[in-house]
Motif scaffolding. Sequence first.
Motif, short mmCIF file in Angstrom:
data_model
loop_
_atom_site.label_atom_id
_atom_site.label_comp_id
_atom_site.label_asym_id
_atom_site.label_seq_id
_atom_site.Cartn_x
_atom_site.Cartn_y
_atom_site.Cartn_z
N ALA A 1 64.45 68.30 3.42
CA ALA A 1 63.81 67.09 2.89
C ALA A 1 64.41 66.72 1.54
CB ALA A 1 62.30 67.32 2.77
N GLY A 2 65.53 67.32 1.22
CA GLY A 2 66.22 66.93 -0.02
C GLY A 2 65.97 67.82 -1.21
N ALA A 3 65.21 68.91 -1.04
CA ALA A 3 64.96 69.81 -2.18
C ALA A 3 66.16 70.75 -2.34
CB ALA A 3 63.69 70.61 -1.95
N LEU A 4 66.23 71.36 -3.50
CA LEU A 4 67.31 72.32 -3.75
C LEU A 4 66.68 73.71 -3.83
CD1 LEU A 4 70.30 72.83 -4.71
CD2 LEU A 4 69.42 72.60 -7.05
N HIS A 5 67.18 74.65 -3.01
CA HIS A 5 66.76 76.04 -3.14
C HIS A 5 67.83 76.74 -3.97
CE1 HIS A 5 63.46 76.09 -0.10
NE2 HIS A 5 64.17 75.11 0.45
N THR A 6 67.42 77.45 -5.00
CA THR A 6 68.42 78.03 -5.91
C THR A 6 67.97 79.37 -6.47
OG1 THR A 6 69.59 77.68 -8.00
CG2 THR A 6 67.45 76.68 -7.82
N GLU A 7 68.94 80.12 -6.98
CA GLU A 7 68.65 81.42 -7.57
C GLU A 7 67.98 81.23 -8.94
OE1 GLU A 7 67.92 84.70 -6.96
OE2 GLU A 7 69.19 84.00 -5.32
N ASP A 8 68.46 80.21 -9.68
CA ASP A 8 68.02 80.08 -11.06
C ASP A 8 67.32 78.74 -11.30
OD1 ASP A 8 67.59 80.33 -13.68
OD2 ASP A 8 69.67 80.16 -14.31
N VAL A 9 66.01 78.75 -11.05
CA VAL A 9 65.27 77.50 -11.22
C VAL A 9 64.91 77.26 -12.69
CG1 VAL A 9 62.95 78.40 -10.84
CG2 VAL A 9 63.48 76.13 -10.07
N GLY A 10 64.95 78.35 -13.48
CA GLY A 10 64.51 78.28 -14.88
C GLY A 10 65.25 77.22 -15.68
N VAL A 11 66.56 77.11 -15.48
CA VAL A 11 67.32 76.13 -16.28
C VAL A 11 66.91 74.70 -15.90
CG1 VAL A 11 69.33 77.57 -16.81
CG2 VAL A 11 69.28 76.27 -14.68
N PHE A 12 66.59 74.50 -14.63
CA PHE A 12 66.15 73.16 -14.19
C PHE A 12 64.78 72.84 -14.80
CE2 PHE A 12 69.26 74.13 -10.91
CZ PHE A 12 69.85 72.90 -10.68
N GLU A 13 63.90 73.85 -14.78
CA GLU A 13 62.54 73.63 -15.32
C GLU A 13 62.60 73.25 -16.79
OE1 GLU A 13 60.69 77.38 -14.83
OE2 GLU A 13 59.64 76.77 -13.04
N LEU A 14 63.41 74.02 -17.54
CA LEU A 14 63.47 73.77 -18.98
C LEU A 14 64.04 72.38 -19.26
CD1 LEU A 14 62.41 75.92 -20.76
CD2 LEU A 14 64.73 76.62 -21.33
N MET A 15 65.07 72.05 -18.51
CA MET A 15 65.69 70.73 -18.67
C MET A 15 64.64 69.63 -18.43
SD MET A 15 68.59 69.14 -16.13
CE MET A 15 67.54 68.90 -14.69
N LYS A 16 63.87 69.79 -17.36
CA LYS A 16 62.93 68.73 -16.99
C LYS A 16 61.72 68.70 -17.94
CE LYS A 16 59.50 66.72 -14.68
NZ LYS A 16 58.09 66.99 -14.46
N ILE A 17 61.19 69.86 -18.26
CA ILE A 17 59.99 69.88 -19.13
C ILE A 17 60.33 69.31 -20.50
CG2 ILE A 17 58.47 71.42 -20.43
CD1 ILE A 17 57.82 72.82 -17.99
N ARG A 18 61.54 69.63 -20.99
CA ARG A 18 61.88 69.13 -22.33
C ARG A 18 62.31 67.66 -22.27
NH1 ARG A 18 64.46 74.54 -25.24
NH2 ARG A 18 62.55 75.75 -24.91
N LEU A 19 63.27 67.37 -21.41
CA LEU A 19 63.83 66.01 -21.45
C LEU A 19 62.90 64.97 -20.85
CD1 LEU A 19 67.59 66.76 -20.75
CD2 LEU A 19 66.53 66.05 -22.89
N LEU A 20 62.17 65.32 -19.82
CA LEU A 20 61.27 64.30 -19.27
C LEU A 20 59.85 64.44 -19.83
CD1 LEU A 20 61.13 62.40 -16.13
CD2 LEU A 20 59.03 63.43 -16.87
N ASN A 21 59.25 65.62 -19.68
CA ASN A 21 57.85 65.72 -20.10
C ASN A 21 57.71 65.66 -21.63
OD1 ASN A 21 57.91 67.75 -17.39
ND2 ASN A 21 56.37 66.14 -17.42
N GLY A 22 58.67 66.24 -22.35
CA GLY A 22 58.63 66.16 -23.81
C GLY A 22 58.78 64.70 -24.25
N THR A 23 59.73 64.02 -23.61
CA THR A 23 59.93 62.61 -23.93
C THR A 23 58.67 61.82 -23.60
OG1 THR A 23 62.28 62.78 -23.55
CG2 THR A 23 61.32 60.60 -23.28
N HIS A 24 58.09 62.11 -22.45
CA HIS A 24 56.85 61.43 -22.06
C HIS A 24 55.79 61.57 -23.14
CE1 HIS A 24 56.43 60.70 -17.44
NE2 HIS A 24 56.87 59.64 -18.09
N MET A 25 55.61 62.80 -23.62
CA MET A 25 54.51 63.01 -24.55
C MET A 25 54.78 62.30 -25.89
SD MET A 25 52.30 66.26 -25.45
CE MET A 25 51.17 66.18 -26.85
N ALA A 26 56.03 62.39 -26.36
CA ALA A 26 56.36 61.71 -27.63
C ALA A 26 56.20 60.20 -27.46
CB ALA A 26 57.78 62.05 -28.05
N LEU A 27 56.70 59.68 -26.35
CA LEU A 27 56.59 58.25 -26.08
C LEU A 27 55.11 57.84 -25.98
CD1 LEU A 27 58.36 55.72 -25.33
CD2 LEU A 27 57.94 56.31 -22.95
N GLY A 28 54.34 58.68 -25.30
CA GLY A 28 52.92 58.40 -25.12
C GLY A 28 52.20 58.28 -26.45
#
Length: 504
Positions: A278-305
Motif C-alpha cells: 500500500a506504499g509504506a516503507l519497511h526498514t531497519e532504521d525507522v528512527g532517522v525517519f521519525e526524527l526527521m518528521k517530528i522535527r521538520l513537520l511537527n516542530g514546524t507545525h507547533m511553532a507555526l501554530g
Amino acid sequence: MTFVNLTQNSLSSLSDNITVPGYDRNRVTTGIVHIGPSAFFRGHLAVYVDDLLNQGATDLGICAVSLKTNNVSNALKSQDCLYTVVEQSAQGKQARVIGSVKEIIVARDNPQVVLQKMASPETKLVTMTVTQGGYYYKNGNLDFDHEDIKADLTKADEPSSTVGFIVKALEMRMQAGIKPFAVMSCDNLPNNSFVLRNVVLAYAAQKSPELRDWIANEVPFPSTMVDRIVPKTTPENVDQHKQEFGYGDAWPIYTESFRQLVIENVPAEFPFPDFSKAGALHTEDVGVFELMKIRLLNGTHMALGMIGRMAGYTYSHEAIRDPAIRSFIKGMMDEMTQTLNPVKGVDLEAYKATIITRLESEYMKDELARLARNGVDKMDSRFLSPLRDALSRQTPCERLVFAAASWIEYLKRAGPGFDIQDEKAVNGALPEKARASGSTGSAILANKDIFGSDLPSSRFFQAKFKGCLTRICNHPDNILEALQFPDNPEPANTPVPGVPAPAP
Ligand code: CS2
C-alpha cells in the motif's frame, strides 16, 4: 432535495466519482485491533489497510476501540462503520469511502469484549493512536503513580488503560498457548513502539516475571513514522460534503493527498501485514525517519501554530504566507536540519520544500490552535531535544530558542477567547505561572519534567531564551516584530558575557 445516508446498502447508489470498497466486506475478518480511532487514524492507517483489502487481503479488517468516549462510535455505527476520506489538492477533491473498519467498541462499556477481540487468534496486530498521554511514560519509565495505572494494577482483569489492555490480552494469549500479536504505535513520539514496549514490560513485570519475559521475547513492537495532515472535521465540512457528493456522512475526514508510513522491520516468521503493497516503507532504521518528521513537520507545525495564532491568524495556510513568519519558519527548519543525521533515500531540502507546500494548501483549513495544542507533551520532541542536539553539535539554534520561548507567551495568553487546548498546562496552572514570571519565564523553566535541568543551566540557552522572551514581551501587540535574528548567528554554546555560570 433528499440525500441517502452512507451505509453498506447505500454504497451502490453513490455517484460514480466516489471510490467505494472494491471488496466484499462480509468476507473480511478482523485481524487488527486499533486503540484510539482518531481522525488521524481514520485518514491514515485505515486507508493503508483499505488499500490492502482492495488488493485481496481478507484477514485484516479493523476492530476500532475507543477507550472512553463514544462520539466516534455513535457517528459510525449507524453507517456500518463506513466513512468518507476526502483528499483535497489543487487538482480537486477526491472522495473515497473506507471500508476497513469493520466494528467499533467503546472499551469503558465493554472491556471484556475488547479483551476477547485482542486475545482472539485472528488478531495479529494491535495498533494505536492515543497521543502521548496514553503511554503513561515519565522520566524514561512507566508512570506508576498515574491513577489509571494504579487502578489497572489492582483490578487488572478489567483494565481501562492502553497498557492495561495490551498486557491483559497478551497474558490471555500466553495462558491459552496462542501466539502473540504485534504491537505498533502510530503516534508522533520518537521511538514510539519502543517506548510502548518499555511501559508494557514494566507493567507486565508487576504481574509476573514469566509474562514479562514472554512479551520481551515473543512480541514485536515495530516503531513507525506516520504522516498525513488531518485537520479537525467541522460542522461546515459535514454540510459541504453532503452538498458536494450527494450523500450524508456523519463524520467525513478531510485531508491532503500526501501520506507516508515507515515501519520498522518485523522478524520474517511473524505474520505481519505487508504494508509496502500500500506504499509504506519497511526498514531497519525507522528512527532517522521519525526524527526527521517530528522535527521538520511537527516542530514546524507547533511553532507555526503558536506564532501564527499570536499574530492573529486562524489557519496554517494564512500564517505560512506571512513573509515574516515564513522566513522564520524556513530558518528554523534549517536549524532543525543541522540536528539531523542523513536519511537514506531522502533529499532533506526537497522534503522541507514539500512541507512548506503542504502548509500553504488553502484547501486544508488546518487550525493553528490544533497545531499548537498539548504543548506540555510536545515541547520536548519538537524543540527541546533538537536544541540539545544543536548545543552538542554547536550548530545555530536562535530560532529554535525563539520557538521554545514563544511557548511561554502562548501560555500567558490562555484564557477566555484563547483556548490553548492543553489540559496538562491548565491543570498545572502553567498559564498563571507564565504570567507571574514576566520576561524570564523562570517558573516554567523550573519545571524539570518539561525542561529537564540541563537546558536551563546552559549559559548559552539561558541568555538566548531570556533575549527572545524579552523581545517578545517588548512587542505585546505584534509578535512578528520580535522575529529579529542576526545574519550570522553565533554557534550554540558560545559563552555569553555577563551570564553567570550555572550552579555546580
Ligand atoms: C500535528 C500533527 O497535532 C500535531 O502535533 O503536528 O497532528 C500533524 O498534523 C501530523 O503529525 C501530520 O502527520
